[in-house]
Design an enzyme around this catalytic site. Sequence first.
Site: not given
Length: 148
Positions: A107, A119
């Site tokens: 997260e 990411y």
Amino acid sequence: MILTKNNCDRNLLIESATKIEAECFSDSWSARSVEGQLMADGSVFFCSADEKGNITGYVCGQILADECELYRIAVTGKYRGKGYAKELMTRFIEECRDNDVSGIFLEVRSSNTPARTLYEKYGFQNVGVRKNYYSAPTDDAIIYRCDI
Ligand SMILES: CC(C)(COP(=O)(O)OP(=O)(O)OC[C@H]1O[C@@H](n2cnc3c(N)ncnc32)[C@H](O)[C@@H]1OP(=O)(O)O)[C@@H](O)C(=O)NCCC(=O)NCCS
């Protein structure tokens, strides 16, 4: 250079990661929490270092069955933009593969563009949002997942 529990003094890893925590996160972990994370079953924990051995960043997460949650990845200010996060992320994914992990999730604050770009570069996909999950400042959490 990647430093692990196997090739580096544990106290050095804990001390370095704790310093990076204090610099990089408003909800930074204490030395005790960092140590707990390093020593936990299923822990994936690496520091990166420059050619002189100065610690530049760290990553940690936890394998649970065939999934791994990436909790933290951080590089200290003066070493950013030099590829240390890529080195840490590559090693993290390698370690997950070696442990038969099939997916990594995490997260991140929606406003954290450097981390989100990192990411996405590694194939993580946005699979959900937790509205107003973070405080000080309020922000959504974006949930990312990557099949490896
Ligand atoms: C996110 C973070 C770990 C990146 O570390 P870094 O060592 O500077 O990253 P790298 O130099 O390895 O760059 C890796 C990739 O991240 C992305 N990236 C890094 N900095 C970026 C920026 N300022 N803006 C956009 N993308 C960025 C790019 O895709 C980059 O790849 P490229 O250089 O091939 O384009 C670093 O900014 C950091 O520590 N931030 C604070 C802690 C944090 O928020 N962690 C994430 C939540 S746990």
